[in-house]
Design a protein around this motif. Structure first.
Motif, PDB file in Angstrom:
ATOM      1  N   ALA A 235       0.827  -1.195   0.000  1.00  0.00           N
ATOM      2  CA  ALA A 235       0.000   0.000   0.000  1.00  0.00           C
ATOM      3  C   ALA A 235       0.871   1.258   0.000  1.00  0.00           C
ATOM      4  O   ALA A 235       0.561   2.236  -0.671  1.00  0.00           O
ATOM      5  CB  ALA A 235      -0.936  -0.013   1.202  1.00  0.00           C
TER       6      ALA A 235
ATOM      7  N   TYR B 263       2.243   1.872  -3.461  1.00  0.00           N
ATOM      8  CA  TYR B 263       1.200   2.398  -4.341  1.00  0.00           C
ATOM      9  C   TYR B 263       0.990   3.880  -4.054  1.00  0.00           C
ATOM     10  O   TYR B 263       0.940   4.703  -4.971  1.00  0.00           O
ATOM     11  CB  TYR B 263      -0.116   1.628  -4.157  1.00  0.00           C
ATOM     12  CG  TYR B 263      -1.245   2.187  -4.990  1.00  0.00           C
ATOM     13  CD1 TYR B 263      -1.421   1.782  -6.294  1.00  0.00           C
ATOM     14  CD2 TYR B 263      -2.112   3.146  -4.466  1.00  0.00           C
ATOM     15  CE1 TYR B 263      -2.432   2.317  -7.075  1.00  0.00           C
ATOM     16  CE2 TYR B 263      -3.130   3.683  -5.238  1.00  0.00           C
ATOM     17  CZ  TYR B 263      -3.287   3.257  -6.545  1.00  0.00           C
ATOM     18  OH  TYR B 263      -4.284   3.795  -7.304  1.00  0.00           O
TER      19      TYR B 263
ATOM     20  N   GLU C  87       1.550   6.905  -6.615  1.00  0.00           N
ATOM     21  CA  GLU C  87       0.408   7.761  -6.931  1.00  0.00           C
ATOM     22  C   GLU C  87       0.755   9.234  -6.678  1.00  0.00           C
ATOM     23  O   GLU C  87       0.430  10.105  -7.491  1.00  0.00           O
ATOM     24  CB  GLU C  87      -0.813   7.355  -6.114  1.00  0.00           C
ATOM     25  CG  GLU C  87      -2.063   8.114  -6.501  1.00  0.00           C
ATOM     26  CD  GLU C  87      -3.283   7.656  -5.733  1.00  0.00           C
ATOM     27  OE1 GLU C  87      -4.358   7.666  -6.332  1.00  0.00           O
ATOM     28  OE2 GLU C  87      -3.157   7.289  -4.548  1.00  0.00           O
TER      29      GLU C  87
ATOM     30  N   GLU D  90      -6.425   2.965 -10.135  1.00  0.00           N
ATOM     31  CA  GLU D  90      -7.345   3.088  -9.002  1.00  0.00           C
ATOM     32  C   GLU D  90      -8.357   1.947  -8.985  1.00  0.00           C
ATOM     33  O   GLU D  90      -8.645   1.370  -7.937  1.00  0.00           O
ATOM     34  CB  GLU D  90      -8.061   4.436  -9.052  1.00  0.00           C
ATOM     35  CG  GLU D  90      -7.129   5.598  -8.749  1.00  0.00           C
ATOM     36  CD  GLU D  90      -7.761   6.964  -8.990  1.00  0.00           C
ATOM     37  OE1 GLU D  90      -8.937   7.035  -9.426  1.00  0.00           O
ATOM     38  OE2 GLU D  90      -7.077   7.961  -8.748  1.00  0.00           O
TER      39      GLU D  90
ATOM     40  N   SER E 217      -6.581  -1.234  -7.971  1.00  0.00           N
ATOM     41  CA  SER E 217      -6.266  -1.206  -6.541  1.00  0.00           C
ATOM     42  C   SER E 217      -7.495  -1.553  -5.716  1.00  0.00           C
ATOM     43  O   SER E 217      -7.419  -2.359  -4.778  1.00  0.00           O
ATOM     44  CB  SER E 217      -5.743   0.170  -6.153  1.00  0.00           C
ATOM     45  OG  SER E 217      -5.485   0.232  -4.774  1.00  0.00           O
TER      46      SER E 217
ATOM     47  N   ALA F 254      -2.951  -5.589  -6.757  1.00  0.00           N
ATOM     48  CA  ALA F 254      -1.842  -4.704  -6.408  1.00  0.00           C
ATOM     49  C   ALA F 254      -0.822  -4.601  -7.530  1.00  0.00           C
ATOM     50  O   ALA F 254      -0.385  -3.503  -7.882  1.00  0.00           O
ATOM     51  CB  ALA F 254      -1.168  -5.192  -5.129  1.00  0.00           C
TER      52      ALA F 254
ATOM     53  N   SER G  20      -2.252  -2.570 -10.472  1.00  0.00           N
ATOM     54  CA  SER G  20      -2.372  -1.142 -10.179  1.00  0.00           C
ATOM     55  C   SER G  20      -1.005  -0.463 -10.193  1.00  0.00           C
ATOM     56  O   SER G  20      -0.861   0.643 -10.712  1.00  0.00           O
ATOM     57  CB  SER G  20      -3.067  -0.919  -8.837  1.00  0.00           C
ATOM     58  OG  SER G  20      -2.309  -1.438  -7.771  1.00  0.00           O
TER      59      SER G  20
END
Length: 80
Positions: A20, A23, A27, A55, A58, A63, A66
């Motif tokens: 996470a 990501y 992002e 998005e 995700s 994962a 994304s």
């Protein structure tokens, strides 16, 4: 046996936040690049498409997919 199961659960619990965080970092990097890099409207549309795809993937729990979509968007902007 119990120690093995507990170890596996702990490893999984620590692995999820790491994904996470990666990501979120990508992002943020993409958002920053979109605000600063000058591109034509066609490229901008493609980048926004990759971001929307990232998005959606995700939220669906993909994962790897994304992350790849974010990397593809950054590549279009010339950001490594």
């Amino acid at each position: 046996m119990k120690k093995t199961i507990i170890a596996a659960l702990l490893a999984a619990a620590f692995a999820v936040p790491a994904l996470a965080e990666d990501y979120a970092t990508l992002e943020a990097k993409l958002d920053n690049a979109m605000a600063t890099v000058q591109v034509d409207e066609t490229t901008k549309g493609k980048v926004e498409g990759f971001k929307a795809d990232a998005e959606a993937k995700s939220k669906a729990g993909d994962a790897a997919g994304s992350m790849q979509a974010l990397k593809d968007a950054l590549a279009l902007l010339g950001v490594k």
